[in-house]
Design an enzyme around this catalytic site. Structure first.
Site, PDB file in Angstrom:
ATOM      1  N   LYS A  52      -2.480 -81.055 -58.387  1.00 66.37           N
ATOM      2  CA  LYS A  52      -1.631 -80.353 -59.348  1.00 66.37           C
ATOM      3  C   LYS A  52      -2.399 -79.335 -60.191  1.00 66.37           C
ATOM      4  O   LYS A  52      -1.809 -78.358 -60.678  1.00 66.37           O
ATOM      5  CB  LYS A  52      -0.947 -81.366 -60.268  1.00 66.37           C
ATOM      6  CG  LYS A  52       0.148 -82.178 -59.616  1.00 66.37           C
ATOM      7  CD  LYS A  52       1.396 -81.337 -59.383  1.00 66.37           C
ATOM      8  CE  LYS A  52       2.565 -82.191 -58.947  1.00 66.37           C
ATOM      9  NZ  LYS A  52       3.806 -81.416 -58.810  1.00 66.37           N
ATOM     10  N   SER A 309      -2.868 -86.664 -51.642  1.00 63.52           N
ATOM     11  CA  SER A 309      -2.534 -85.765 -52.749  1.00 63.52           C
ATOM     12  C   SER A 309      -3.016 -86.210 -54.114  1.00 63.52           C
ATOM     13  O   SER A 309      -3.102 -85.388 -55.031  1.00 63.52           O
ATOM     14  CB  SER A 309      -1.019 -85.551 -52.798  1.00 63.52           C
ATOM     15  OG  SER A 309      -0.354 -86.791 -52.972  1.00 63.52           O
TER      16      SER A 309
END
Length: 415
Positions: A52, A309
């Protein structure tokens, strides 16, 4: 106008101000298990332990190029990785940040966000549910004239997330046969998909979503993004009710058959496997791509890249993960047993247990019955077959019981 590939490459160069490329590692354990050449793109090893940071940094650097550092004010709404990425980037740029988080956000996530942002950020806890938090953040942003940073439905964010693909191709030195992408709001998956479409069109893509939050699959089946009626929040990094509109513009070219759904309890098995076998700490969303490998056909002998992720996992959740993994693997069951109210009845039951069966929970639910009492029993064992054998013994002995292991309602109230 700068094309997408050029923009991603420029973003990848700029992001080196913050961190080196995350590792692309061949995983021997998974490669042997699936008979393929399995590589893991370790986004769990960024400074904030998730990808992110890439999108937040890229969106913010474009704003910072047009304003004085002291004039920049960024706002976001997030209970996790997006908040931490924005906080880290605010501190890097010397920009003000106001981060809205739900009141129910675990203290560990609040503390980490504050550490990453330092004096550059202010955290506002508001709303019991994320929709309330989001509305408050957007209203505040409009009132203050601040820049609202969307977590995934933003062209600049998508561009930043696509740097994962740029790094991956350079590190591998060739185009992989297949890339497995986790999907939440679609920022990462759409960015990587577009970059590979332009630079490695021969590479196939497949997508992994949590079973309780399959927003991409729903959008593909309906031809447009739709809001799911309910979302299981366990995979908090990917539990999104509606895929982003901009991400779907790229992802709409795929079929619902390209999406593989990962049951939340099975993800727990994968998390424990990667922790025990590889020493990798993955959050539920970070384990999505690895989890669906067993669902893929014809990957033997192929080069496959899984995007891991994120690794923001609170170890206070480990008992829950272990519990869910055991239940999925069939090594733990919960029964409501009708126990005759007579001397020796409990002993009769205990004698039916096998040598590897262990009672993990024993609780009387009703003690006022004259002839029978209801008992909640949790049983752990080493092999699923042991529990099958135990229930056969219970049937032969005439015990009445109900298996509530997968009964969502009863499990929620009693377990």
């Amino acid at each position: 106008m700068e094309n997408f590939t050029q923009a991603v490459r420029a973003a990848e160069v700029a992001i080196r101000e913050l961190f080196e490329p995350t590792p692309l590692q061949r995983n021997d354990h998974l490669s042997a298990k699936y008979g393929a050449d399995i590589w893991l793109k370790r986004e769990d090893l960024t400074p904030v332990r998730s990808y992110k940071l890439r999108g937040a940094f890229n969106a913010m650097r474009k704003v910072m190029s047009e304003v004085k550092p002291g004039d920049a004010h960024f706002v976001c709404a997030s209970a996790g990785n997006h908040a931490q990425g924005v906080a880290f980037a605010c501190r890097h740029f010397g920009a003000r940040g106001t981060i809205f988080m739900p009141v129910t956000t675990p203290q560990q996530k609040i503390d980490k966000t504050r550490i990453f942002g330092g004096e550059a950020i202010q955290i506002e806890l508001t709303g019991d549910y994320f929709d309330q938090t989001l509305a408050a953040a957007q209203a505040f942003s409009a009132e203050k004239g601040a820049v609202f940073l969307a977590p995934f439905d933003s062209a600049d964010v998508i561009e930043g997330q696509a740097t994962v693909a740029q790094e991956m191709l350079e590190q591998l030195g060739t185009a992989p046969d297949l890339v497995v992408l986790p999907v939440g709001g679609g920022g990462l998956s759409s960015g990587v998909a577009r970059y590979l479409r332009e630079n490695a069109p021969q590479t196939q893509l497949t997508f992994a979503e949590p079973l309780g939050g399959a927003s991409l699959q729903a959008a593909l089946e309906n031809g447009a993004p739709v809001a799911l009626p309910a979302v299981d929040g366990f995979v908090d990094g990917a539990a999104v009710a509606r895929i982003g509109a901009l991400p779907f513009q790229e992802l709409s070219r795929f079929s619902s058959s390209d999406v593989h759904l990962a049951p939340e309890d099975r993800i727990c098995v994968t998390m424990l496997e990667m922790l025990n076998a590889e020493g990798m700490v993955l959050e539920p969303a970070g384990a999505l791509a690895v989890d669906v490998l067993g669902d893929l056909r014809d990957i033997a002998g192929k080069t496959v890249v899984c995007i891991c992720s994120g690794g923001n996992f609170d170890f206070e959740r480990l008992p829950e993960v272990k519990e869910r993994a055991q239940r999925f693997a069939g090594k733990k069951k919960y029964l409501i047993l009708r126990m005759p109210q007579r001397p020796g009845a409990l002993r009769d039951f205990l004698e039916l247990l096998g040598p590897d069966d262990d009672i993990a929970r024993f609780e009387y639910l009703k003690k006022s019955a004259r002839n029978f009492g209801s008992i909640l029993i949790g049983i752990e064992t080493t092999q699923p077959a042991n529990l099958t054998t135990l229930m056969q013994r219970l049937d032969q002995a005439g015990f009445t019981y109900r298996d509530i292991t997968r009964d969502i309602v009863l499990s929620e109230f009693l377990i």
